[in-house]
Design a protein around this motif. Structure first.
Motif: not given
Length: 449
Positions: A410-412, A439-449
């Motif tokens: 869902s974060a992707v 955007y890879q980094q943005q997704i990782l940030d979103n996944m990690n809360g």
């Protein structure tokens, strides 16, 4: 199917539908998947009566229950967000089952916002026995404790009858929670008056696109909506991926993913109208202003209404350095889920097993609604093979990339769409590797809360 039932089913309008996610949804699909921060929905739902109960046959009717039919008894409640034409066929099939099993009552309840309804009802014990939606809900619902395992019922002989993608779609973290009955993905739809046969290579496709591309006349080489779902086939063609379900990690910064994005904007975008909009792109094809369109089964009804003589084929392979790479668009599987707190599990299982493993049922869904079968005996049925739409999308499904099941997906979606939108600001000069890494980094940030 009984003669009377078959006649009833023919009344339904033929519409191809959950996806999703894949992009497939559990409901019918009549408009496009839209960009979203969660799984893209290929099927906006329409409201219908809140509850439709399919009653047993009249006592004056005579039915014969085959000795091998083990029906169970009681009411089975099924929540859904199907289109009316889909519901009509499902109800007719349920009526046939109840004719064989008079001790069973099957109730369909329409929920326009199915996800919210389920999340509110299941934890309080007010949920259904079963619900219908695409496979990509399996992760978040299982992790939330809202699904009932069916491990004790699913046997090897059942699994062996399904296509591998369907088997993958019914399980999550070692447990089975659902049974599959159809699949979908996008494919190449072509206008036979403009192109006699489907191209067999991407090189041939690009050559034809260039011949028809006349932007000054508002004519183009291909109509292709642009968002994370629709261009996934090219983005993932060279071995890249948006998200790896096994590692639960995004892959926008992978060299193969970058290569896929660059290929799309170098070899497809130049032959398109400069818009990502679904409706605009579809209209270009429906108006005969492009020989090709990339779209899913849900679009076929509009193609037929436009009076276009059309064919359907998989996106053709790309040859690079002597190797063939098939585009891998996201594929979805329609599932019947078992809800936690199910009140009539035994009878529900017997109905679902009949519904999903009976070749006659699955064939009827395919012929009446254009569903792409995942049951092997139906895939091999001569009548199914002779249907150009079902067969064409069926072939496309063979190259599909199963939409991830992990809730982390869902974060992707939002990150991928963000990258696409930034590239579209200046496609000819965009620094695609840098944008995807951002955007890879943005997704990782979103996944990690």
């Amino acid at each position: 199917m009984k003669k009377g039932l078959f006649a009833l089913l023919l009344v339904g309008v033929l519409v191809l539908s959950v996806v999703a996610s894949g992009c497939i949804s559990g409901g019918g699909t009549t408009t496009s998947p839209s960009s979203t921060t969660s799984s893209p929905s290929t099927s906006p739902t329409t409201s219908s009566p809140s509850s439709t109960t399919t009653s047993s046959p009249s006592p004056t009717e005579t039915t014969t229950t085959p000795p091998e039919t083990d029906c169970g008894s009681g009411e089975i409640v099924i929540w859904h967000a199907m289109q009316p034409n889909e519901l009509e066929v499902f109800q007719s099939l349920a009526e046939e089952y109840m004719a064989m099993c008079p001790g069973v009552t099957i109730t369909f309840e329409q929920k326009p916002d199915l996800e919210s309804a389920l999340k509110a009802a299941i934890p309080t014990g007010q949920g259904p026995d079963l619900f219908i939606w695409a496979h990509d809900w399996i992760g978040k619902f299982a992790d939330a404790g809202m699904l009932e395992p069916i491990d004790d019922y699913v046997t090897d002989d059942i699994l062996n009858d399904f296509a591998p993608m369907a088997v993958d779609a019914m399980q999550y973290k070692g447990h089975y929670y659902a049974m599959p009955f159809a699949a979908e993905t996008v494919a190449l739809i072509y206008n036979k008056k403009m192109v006699t046969d489907a191209p067999t290579s991407f090189e041939q496709l690009e050559s034809i696109m260039s011949q028809f591309n006349k932007p000054d006349e508002e004519k183009y080489g291909i109509a292709w909506p642009i968002n994370s779902y629709f261009i996934s086939g090219i983005a993932q063609a060279f071995g890249g991926y948006y998200f790896d379900d096994s590692t639960e990690m995004p892959g926008l910064d992978q060299p193969e993913t970058i290569e896929g994005f660059e290929f799309f904007f170098q070899h497809v975008w130049p032959y398109m109208a400069p818009t990502a909009d679904y409706n605009t792109q579809q209209s270009i094809f429906l108006e005969g202003r492009a020989p090709f369109m990339v779209n899913g089964p849900w679009s076929i009804n509009d193609v037929k209404k436009a009076g276009i003589d059309f064919g359907v084929a998989p996106l053709p392979p790309i040859t690079k350095d002597g190797k063939e790479y098939w585009p891998r668009p996201y594929g979805g599987v329609k599932d019947i889920y078992f809800a936690a707190g199910i009140k009539n599990k035994e009878a529900a299982w017997k109905f679902v097993k009949w519904f999903t493993t009976s070749p006659e049922v699955i064939k009827e869904l395919s012929l009446q609604l254009g569903y792409i079968p995942v049951l092997k005996p139906v895939l091999d049925d001569p009548e199914i093979k002779n249907d150009p739409v079902i067969y064409g999308f069926g072939q496309a499904v063979q190259h599909a990339y199963l939409m991830p099941k992990s809730p982390k997906m869902s974060a992707v979606w939002g990150g991928v769409d963000g990258a696409i939108n930034e590239i579209l600001q200046d496609p000819e000069n965009a620094d695609i590797p840098a944008i995807l890494q951002k955007y890879q980094q943005q997704i990782l940030d979103n996944m990690n809360g």
